[in-house]
Design a protein around this motif. Structure first.
Motif, mmCIF file in Angstrom:
data_model
loop_
_atom_site.group_PDB
_atom_site.id
_atom_site.type_symbol
_atom_site.label_atom_id
_atom_site.label_comp_id
_atom_site.label_asym_id
_atom_site.label_seq_id
_atom_site.Cartn_x
_atom_site.Cartn_y
_atom_site.Cartn_z
ATOM 1 N N ASP A 1 25.654 14.131 16.994
ATOM 2 C CA ASP A 1 24.461 13.300 16.945
ATOM 3 C C ASP A 1 24.763 11.809 17.056
ATOM 4 N N LEU A 2 25.926 11.365 16.601
ATOM 5 C CA LEU A 2 26.239 9.948 16.581
ATOM 6 C C LEU A 2 27.600 9.692 17.199
ATOM 7 N N LEU A 3 27.710 8.537 17.842
ATOM 8 C CA LEU A 3 29.014 8.055 18.284
ATOM 9 C C LEU A 3 29.622 7.249 17.147
ATOM 10 N N GLU A 4 30.909 7.440 16.907
ATOM 11 C CA GLU A 4 31.610 6.646 15.903
ATOM 12 C C GLU A 4 32.373 5.542 16.624
ATOM 13 N N VAL A 5 32.018 4.312 16.313
ATOM 14 C CA VAL A 5 32.605 3.140 16.964
ATOM 15 C C VAL A 5 33.244 2.287 15.885
ATOM 16 N N ASP A 6 34.513 1.930 16.056
ATOM 17 C CA ASP A 6 35.165 1.084 15.066
ATOM 18 C C ASP A 6 35.396 -0.310 15.629
ATOM 19 N N VAL A 7 35.065 -1.322 14.836
ATOM 20 C CA VAL A 7 35.215 -2.718 15.232
ATOM 21 C C VAL A 7 35.734 -3.516 14.053
ATOM 22 N N ASN A 8 36.425 -4.610 14.373
ATOM 23 C CA ASN A 8 36.861 -5.554 13.351
ATOM 24 C C ASN A 8 35.975 -6.784 13.428
ATOM 25 N N VAL A 9 35.549 -7.266 12.273
ATOM 26 C CA VAL A 9 34.798 -8.523 12.184
ATOM 27 C C VAL A 9 35.557 -9.404 11.208
ATOM 28 N N VAL A 10 36.102 -10.524 11.716
ATOM 29 C CA VAL A 10 36.978 -11.366 10.883
ATOM 30 C C VAL A 10 36.506 -12.800 10.930
ATOM 31 N N SER B 1 43.928 -9.118 24.632
ATOM 32 C CA SER B 1 42.497 -9.260 24.870
ATOM 33 C C SER B 1 41.864 -7.962 25.342
ATOM 34 N N PHE B 2 42.537 -7.265 26.268
ATOM 35 C CA PHE B 2 41.988 -6.012 26.802
ATOM 36 C C PHE B 2 41.851 -4.935 25.729
ATOM 37 N N THR B 3 42.667 -5.007 24.702
ATOM 38 C CA THR B 3 42.702 -3.928 23.697
ATOM 39 C C THR B 3 42.090 -4.341 22.363
ATOM 40 N N GLY B 4 41.404 -5.471 22.306
ATOM 41 C CA GLY B 4 40.735 -5.895 21.085
ATOM 42 C C GLY B 4 41.644 -6.489 20.051
ATOM 43 N N GLU C 1 48.408 -8.649 9.204
ATOM 44 C CA GLU C 1 48.155 -7.786 8.044
ATOM 45 C C GLU C 1 46.729 -7.976 7.535
ATOM 46 N N ARG C 2 46.254 -9.205 7.536
ATOM 47 C CA ARG C 2 44.871 -9.437 7.112
ATOM 48 C C ARG C 2 43.891 -8.757 8.065
ATOM 49 N N GLU C 3 44.142 -8.896 9.348
ATOM 50 C CA GLU C 3 43.236 -8.293 10.325
ATOM 51 C C GLU C 3 43.231 -6.765 10.233
ATOM 52 N N LEU C 4 44.347 -6.200 9.800
ATOM 53 C CA LEU C 4 44.439 -4.740 9.709
ATOM 54 C C LEU C 4 43.920 -4.193 8.384
ATOM 55 N N SER C 5 43.449 -5.054 7.505
ATOM 56 C CA SER C 5 43.122 -4.593 6.156
ATOM 57 C C SER C 5 41.770 -3.911 6.049
ATOM 58 N N GLY C 6 40.965 -3.930 7.103
ATOM 59 C CA GLY C 6 39.679 -3.242 7.022
ATOM 60 C C GLY C 6 38.945 -3.301 8.351
ATOM 61 N N TYR C 7 38.036 -2.371 8.557
ATOM 62 C CA TYR C 7 37.238 -2.343 9.781
ATOM 63 C C TYR C 7 35.890 -1.698 9.477
ATOM 64 N N TYR C 8 34.977 -1.831 10.430
ATOM 65 C CA TYR C 8 33.667 -1.194 10.314
ATOM 66 C C TYR C 8 33.634 0.064 11.164
ATOM 67 N N GLY D 1 30.121 -17.868 13.131
ATOM 68 C CA GLY D 1 31.400 -18.178 12.505
ATOM 69 C C GLY D 1 32.320 -17.002 12.306
ATOM 70 N N VAL D 2 32.025 -15.878 12.934
ATOM 71 C CA VAL D 2 32.904 -14.715 12.816
ATOM 72 C C VAL D 2 33.297 -14.246 14.210
ATOM 73 N N THR D 3 34.385 -13.489 14.267
ATOM 74 C CA THR D 3 34.876 -12.941 15.528
ATOM 75 C C THR D 3 34.835 -11.424 15.462
ATOM 76 N N VAL D 4 34.299 -10.809 16.526
ATOM 77 C CA VAL D 4 34.228 -9.354 16.616
ATOM 78 C C VAL D 4 35.313 -8.880 17.568
ATOM 79 N N ARG D 5 36.137 -7.970 17.088
ATOM 80 C CA ARG D 5 37.185 -7.397 17.929
ATOM 81 C C ARG D 5 36.915 -5.912 18.065
ATOM 82 N N GLY D 6 36.839 -5.453 19.288
ATOM 83 C CA GLY D 6 36.597 -4.039 19.539
ATOM 84 C C GLY D 6 37.027 -3.677 20.943
ATOM 85 N N HIS D 7 36.991 -2.400 21.229
ATOM 86 C CA HIS D 7 37.381 -1.929 22.550
ATOM 87 C C HIS D 7 36.246 -2.122 23.552
ATOM 88 N N ARG D 8 36.635 -2.249 24.808
ATOM 89 C CA ARG D 8 35.656 -2.483 25.864
ATOM 90 C C ARG D 8 35.073 -1.188 26.411
#
Length: 951
Positions: A32-41, A328-331, A349-356, A382-389
């Motif tokens: 029913d749902l797509l699971e999408v993971d993104v980082n917001v830092v 950049s291509f890989t988020g 390490e900070r960037e890897l500490s959590g995701y949505y 004021g935040v940056t979103v990192r995710g796959h394209r």
């Protein structure tokens, strides 16, 4: 306690060695749902954790998609709930994936050929410091390219990764970017080769190298040829790096969930960036973010050259552009390192500490199995979103349904899979056929229903160097049994390994498709060739059938009043096991004082070897002379409330401690065995009966032994005086004789009353003379004559029986004496003592209660009644009885023990509610008991804590 012989279930195990590990299938979202993971830092790289679903904007192929949910996953969350962190604790003997916190999955890859020869030591030192910042849940793999080179598969043993990093340096040769004759920069060589020397940059480079004279045309041809050689080398290195990256991402695509790849290099030189296009889909499909750490060469001069190359800045920009495009291509991010690499690793390490983890509602065409563009943004400045394209949903028919294939993938996955809840524990013993150690693996698989299940188990035991030492599979149809939390499937397996430290990887797959996995540390201790060695301690609820086979549990939960302990002892014959003493102690996991002690005696002579051959659950071949000895003991834990405890087996010989083993356990009694809150009234109290508990016997052992009957007790002047008053009223003619006896003159009594017409009175007084002289036989004869119709004679006849050790006959006589109109408190006191000695305290309660009604201020009777009520399970009545006594005797530690126990038993064992007044009384009496320095302070503390902390 008796020594009980028992047997563990015999295991039927079919070993199948694993081939090289294959990873798990690609992670799939639900239908029913797509699971999408993104980082917001934020600007510092710290994840922003307070966003909700409506803060996100998601589009697929340019069209918006609804965001149904947004969950922040904190990957720094560690603790005892995780398998790795929990199993690392010395007092936790099992591992579970039920409450496991998912750790990070990180690959650290070093592009050695794109790092200068011998360079990179400082960045490797920073990488090793980075490992120290990771949690015990985090799995790390280490890869160097090109192969062969240091390599470590995913592991939670970060020290193993550290050892591989320690000697890793670059192997690139910067001189290969230069012609032996001409100093041509990389950017110049690529441009000359691409344009065959016709572009503006190529012409400028050729003129710099050859001049402008016609005779230099041969020089121009040589420059073009050298540029071709350099270009090929640059392309080869770039293609090799990309191929290695593609291989790593393809492998990571087989592992569930988000992963991170840290790529360490000095550059990735590409001409157009098209070479990296294949990495976009691979990284998206693998749900892997690539973070790049670039070693900047600006501060490093090759001492073999005369300064920087002619296109040094262009060369460095091209190398950086390739790495920037990769991140950049890989988020991911690009971290440039000039001298100190620690800040770069800290940022990552900070960037890897959590995701949505976003739940996105798809359209049907989003689920066709092809790659689709996806864009994620947030409604916050004021935040940056990192995710796959891109993303790709794998159709169900692409996933293998073969149970063996799914098991192999499950076992080889670096992360714990929790679809199927598991618990596992291991026990180690000496292998009887070799110098190695046997590891018994016990598994519980939780289910939501009873009935049979077709299940396949996979095992891998990995040494500390990362190499697989043993492994196998089992497939069986297992009937679910009742477990602590509901139905469970129980399974055993065993392996023979060399002594050492191992990690067990367990994977389980149900025929229906659910999977579970976890890792568990194993200490396979050296047991052969030792002066003395011990197997692991096994604890179980003692079975009712002493010959029953008992399965070693994953987690010991005692549901009855008896705990059984099993231990194996081994020796090289320098220790005579027949002379050792094994003491089993039980204490609270929060209180280092022994609560219960039992002693077990080793057994297992040569003649018993065959009979004990299956005790440890192994298909052991009996030996003619078996050096193993078995200790099996039952410990009563009926006085302990529900809670966590530790059992400790201490082995000594002649005062020397040879060794000890510990194992925790829980007491969880069946609530159906608890009494209902009611009973028959006794006075103003209510008797609460305890069903099928043996706490009364255990409590009586904590009290002073009832004293043996002493004749002086009933010959004391006040006692004799009471009964002589009855003689004077009944037989006044004997007053002169009773007067002498009141002052202790017993000699000649029989002669003085012989001629009396009062035969009964004379026989009674003659019996008293004989009793005082110790002639029990003559006294018995005379009291029997006087007993007819004269109650005092019945009392002293009972005293004769008690003095002769016949308490049962004494009780009968004393009950007859109580039928008289005149009764003394002493009659109840001696009757109580006799019933206690006989273990008939329940019979003493109504008689003593009757006495207390007549003499409410008689403290000995009150104390004796309280003891009888407590031992017979009348906890509320015992408390009501003993509290007035404690007002007058506040330091009587046995009375205080009765008060504390009665409150505990009334509410904890009786199953009734605890009031604030009860908590206050418990705290008061427990404190008073401690001040009285009573001998059972540890158990009193446990009782008090159980009540005062009750809801």
């Amino acid at each position: 306690m008796p020594v009980v012989k028992w047997m563990l279930a015999v295991l039927v195990f079919l070993p199948v060695t694993f081939a090289q590990a294959q990873p798990l299938p690609i992670f799939r979202g639900g239908v029913d749902l797509l699971e999408v993971d993104v980082n917001v830092v934020d600007d510092d790289g710290t994840p922003v954790a307070d966003l909700i679903g409506s803060d996100f904007i998601v589009s697929v192929d340019g069209a918006p998609r609804p965001v149904v949910s947004a969950q922040f996953v904190d990957l720094r969350m560690t603790g005892l709930s995780s398998p790795e962190a929990g199993a690392a604790q010395p007092d936790l003997f099992y591992t579970t994936n039920i409450t496991a916190t998912r750790g990070r999955v990180i690959v650290v890859a070093v592009d050695r050929e794109n790092i200068g020869w011998g360079e990179g030591r400082r960045i490797m030192a920073a990488a090793m410091d980075f490992l120290d910042t990771l949690g015990p849940n985090d799995k790390v793999a280490f890869v160097t390219v090109p192969p062969p080179g240091p390599y470590v598969d995913f592991t939670a043993d970060h020290q193993l990764v550290r050892a591989a990093m320690e000697n890793t340096v670059g192997i690139g040769n910067e001189i290969t970017f230069w012609s032996d004759q001409f100093r041509i920069g990389v950017a110049e060589a690529l441009e000359i080769n691409r344009s065959q020397g016709r572009s503006a940059l190529a012409i400028v480079a050729i003129r710099r190298l050859c001049g402008t004279e016609p005779e230099e045309s041969e020089c121009e041809s040589e420059v073009v040829n050298n540029a071709y050689i350099i270009s090929n080398e640059v392309h080869r290195q770039a293609e090799l790096s990309v191929t290695m990256l593609e291989g790593i991402l393809d492998g990571l695509s087989q592992i569930e969930g988000p992963k991170s790849l840290i790529w360490i290099s000095e550059g990735l030189t590409t001409e157009t960036g098209v070479e990296l296009s294949g990495l976009v889909s691979r990284a998206s499909g693998a749900r892997t973010t690539v973070h790049v750490i670039m070693l900047d060469t600006i501060a490093r001069l090759d001492m073999t050259q005369d300064g920087p190359g002619p296109s040094e800045r262009l060369d460095r920009n091209m190398a950086e552009m390739g790495l920037h495009a990769l991140a950049s291509f890989t988020g991911g991010t690009l971290q440039r390192v000039i001298s100190h690499a620690e800040p770069a690793f800290e940022r990552i390490e900070r960037e890897l500490s959590g995701y949505y983890l976003l739940g996105v509602e798809p359209l049907p065409e989003d689920l066709d199995g092809d790659f689709h563009e996806i864009d994620v943004s947030v409604r916050r400045r004021g935040v940056t979103v990192r995710g796959h394209r891109e993303f790709r949903h794998r159709p169900v028919d692409e996933i293998s349904t073969d149970i063996e294939d799914r098991l192999r993938r499950t076992v080889s996955s670096p992360i714990a899979v929790s679809d199927l809840p598991l618990r596992v524990a291991t026990y180690t013993y000496k292998d009887p056929a070799s110098a190695n150690t046997r590891v018994l693996v016990v598994t519980d698989v939780e289910r939501d229903m009873f009935g049979p299940a077709d299940v396949m188990f996979g095992y891998q035991l990995t040494r500390s160097d990362g190499k697989v030492a043993a492994g196998g599979t089992q497939r069986a149809t297992i009937e679910a049994v009742d477990g602590p939390q509901g139905p469970v499937l129980e399974q055993l397996a065993w392996f023979v390994v060399e002594p050492g430290q191992y990690r067990l990887k367990l994977g389980v797959v149900e025929n229906g498709g659910r999977r579970g996995s976890l890792e568990h540390p194993v200490d396979a201790r050296q047991m052969s060739g030792q002066r003395f060695a011990m197997g692991d301690l096994v604890l179980v609820t003692a079975p009712a059938d002493a010959t029953a086979r008992v399965r070693p549990p994953v987690e010991t939960r005692v549901t009855d009043d008896q705990l059984m302990a099993y231990l194996e002892l081994y020796t090289d014959d320098s220790v005579d096991l027949a002379d050792v003493r094994v003491q089993i102690e039980v204490d609270s996991d929060t209180l280092d004082e022994v609560l219960v002690v039992e002693v077990g005696e080793p057994s297992g002579s040569d003649g018993e070897a065959a009979r004990l051959a299956n005790l440890d659950g192994f298909l052991r071949v009996p030996f003619v002379s078996d050096p193993r000895r078995v200790v099996s003991a039952v410990i009563g834990v009926d006085l302990l409330p529900e809670g966590s405890y530790v059992a400790r087996a201490i082995v000594t010989r002649g005062g020397e401690e040879l060794g000890r083993r510990t194992r925790p356990f829980e007491i969880e009694r069946d609530p159906n065995r608890l009494a209902a809150g009611g009973g028959e009234p006794v006075g103003d109290s209510v008797v609460v009966s305890v069903v099928d508990f043996e706490t009364e016997a255990a409590l009586s052992m904590m009290l002073s032994e009832p004293a043996e009957f002493q004749r002086d007790t009933v010959l004391a002047p006040e006692v004799i005086g009471f009964f002589l008053d009855v003689v004077d009223r009944e037989f006044p003619n004997l007053a002169a004789t009773t007067a002498r006896m009141r002052i202790g003159e017993f000699d000649g009594v029989a002669d003085s009353v012989f001629a009396s017409d009062d035969t009964v009175g004379a026989a009674f007084l003659g019996g008293l003379e004989s009793f005082a002289d110790g002639d029990l036989e003559r006294a018995s004869t005379q009291f029997l004559i006087a007993e007819v119709g004269f109650a005092p004679a019945a009392f002293y006849l009972g005293a004769v029986h008690a003095a002769a050790g016949r308490d049962d006959e004494a009780v009968l006589a004393w009950h007859r004496a109580l039928l008289a109109d005149d009764i003394a408190p002493v009659e109840y006191a001696v009757l109580c003592d006799a019933n206690v000695r006989l273990g008939n305290v329940d019979q003493a309660v109504p008689v003593l209660h009757e006495a207390l009604v007549m003499w409410p201020n008689d403290d000995p009777i009150r104390r004796c009644l309280a003891i009888a009520q407590a031992i017979s399970g009348q906890h509320g009545a015992a408390l009501d009885t003993v509290e007035p006594y404690l007002v007058r005797h506040p330091s009587d530690h046995e009375a205080l023990l009765l008060a504390v126990y009665s409150i505990y038993a009334y509410y904890e064992i009786g199953g009734l509610f605890v009031t604030s007044q009860d908590r206050a009384r418990m705290a008061k009496y427990a404190e008073a008991y401690a001040m009285s320095e009573g001998p059972n302070q540890a158990i009193v503390s446990i009782w008090a804590g159980s009540v005062t902390s009750a809801p």
